[in-house]
Design a protein around this motif. Structure first.
Motif, mmCIF file in Angstrom:
data_model
loop_
_atom_site.group_PDB
_atom_site.id
_atom_site.type_symbol
_atom_site.label_atom_id
_atom_site.label_comp_id
_atom_site.label_asym_id
_atom_site.label_seq_id
_atom_site.Cartn_x
_atom_site.Cartn_y
_atom_site.Cartn_z
ATOM 1 N N GLY A 74 33.928 34.317 30.257
ATOM 2 C CA GLY A 74 33.292 34.369 31.560
ATOM 3 C C GLY A 74 34.253 34.255 32.730
ATOM 4 O O GLY A 74 33.816 34.240 33.884
ATOM 5 N N GLY A 75 35.541 34.177 32.459
ATOM 6 C CA GLY A 75 36.519 34.079 33.533
ATOM 7 C C GLY A 75 36.511 32.742 34.241
ATOM 8 O O GLY A 75 37.040 32.613 35.347
ATOM 9 N N LEU A 76 35.918 31.711 33.605
ATOM 10 C CA LEU A 76 35.894 30.373 34.197
ATOM 11 C C LEU A 76 37.139 29.579 33.834
ATOM 12 O O LEU A 76 37.390 28.520 34.412
ATOM 13 N N ARG A 99 37.901 38.015 40.638
ATOM 14 C CA ARG A 99 37.240 37.515 39.431
ATOM 15 C C ARG A 99 35.865 36.944 39.771
ATOM 16 O O ARG A 99 34.898 37.139 39.034
ATOM 17 N N ARG A 103 32.364 38.299 38.248
ATOM 18 C CA ARG A 103 31.415 37.417 37.569
ATOM 19 C C ARG A 103 30.028 37.538 38.188
ATOM 20 O O ARG A 103 29.024 37.610 37.483
ATOM 21 N N ASN A 104 29.992 37.550 39.514
ATOM 22 C CA ASN A 104 28.710 37.627 40.201
ATOM 23 C C ASN A 104 27.974 38.919 39.883
ATOM 24 O O ASN A 104 26.745 38.917 39.727
ATOM 25 N N LEU A 107 28.213 39.339 35.089
ATOM 26 C CA LEU A 107 27.938 38.308 34.099
ATOM 27 C C LEU A 107 26.859 37.348 34.600
ATOM 28 O O LEU A 107 26.733 37.106 35.802
#
Length: 249
Positions: A74-76, A99, A103-104, A107
């Motif tokens: 999730g790129g967190l 990023r 995500r917004n 995902l």
């Protein structure tokens, strides 16, 4: 995969890998943590592709790195090495703002605990990702209302989390994850905090929304019933994903 730094602002675009309709992928993914003088390697070269509309379970022992993997996908979090591709974008080639935008747009996230904002209504919680994505307020409210109706909460729009049951709060969290029409939703024990009857209702809801919207689901779970109901199940063992078989065609 071809490198592509420009962020897409339209509907999420799939990763094109050998002609397959892939929306999320990782290559050689590794993650290590330093513990004193010792380096703990949690993920050891994970390879994964998630196709559009696929429902995938990831299972494994506690502490095996399942949540770490989900955060990387999730790129967190950032990997020690390897690549994550979301909607045809290599996350390692994007800056923090890019990023966040990706995500917004591409995902959705659902956790064991709903993480709703207690001072806001169900409608306001679900509209939040759209507002963050610069959607007009009126349009964001319309789409949030539509999504809450889709999860069976059309009569709970103005209710705050404290006025909702556990199952209802999780439905709000699912609506929030889906409201941007992402390519893929990442779920970390989405039914782990629910009683069995409510968990089954959430299972049915996810199945229906997947069929109606074609969104992919990657679900970390200890629930054998949920894992068995999905298209594919992978086991995370010794830092690598092992194929556990197709659940159904």
């Amino acid at each position: 995969m071809n490198s592509q730094v420009e962020i897409h602002t339209e509907q999420a675009v799939p990763v094109n890998t050998g002609g397959a309709d892939v929306v999320l992928a990782c290559r050689g993914l590794r993650k290590s943590y330093r513990q004193g003088n010792r380096e703990l390697e949690v993920l050891r070269g994970v390879e994964l592709e998630v196709k559009r509309g696929e429902k995938l379970a990831i299972v494994g022992a506690s502490g095996s790195g399942k949540s770490t993997l989900l955060n990387l996908l999730g790129g967190l979090d950032t990997p020690s090495s390897g690549e994550v591709w979301v909607a045809d974008q290599n996350l390692s080639e994007l800056d923090a703002n890019q990023r966040g935008w990706l995500r917004n747009r591409s995902l959705g996230f659902v956790y064991q605990f709903h993480h709703l904002l207690g001072e806001f209504s169900a409608l306001e919680n679900v509209a939040m990702p759209l507002l963050i994505g610069k959607q007009a307020v009126s349009r964001a409210r319309e789409e949030a209302t539509e999504m809450l109706r889709a999860v069976g909460l059309g009569e709970r729009l103005t209710h705050k989390p404290s006025q909702l049951s556990g199952g209802e709060r999780q439905r709000v969290a699912i609506a929030r994850a889906l409201v941007t029409r992402p390519a893929c939703v990442l779920m970390d024990e989405p039914t782990g905090n629910l009683d069995r009857a409510t968990a089954k209702e959430i299972h049915k809801l996810m199945e229906r929304l997947n069929g109606e919207m074609g969104i992919s689901f990657v679900i970390v779970t200890h629930d054998p019933d949920l894992a068995a109901a999905l298209d594919r199940c992978l086991h995370l063992i010794d830092g690598k994903l092992e194929h556990a078989g197709e659940n159904r065609v």
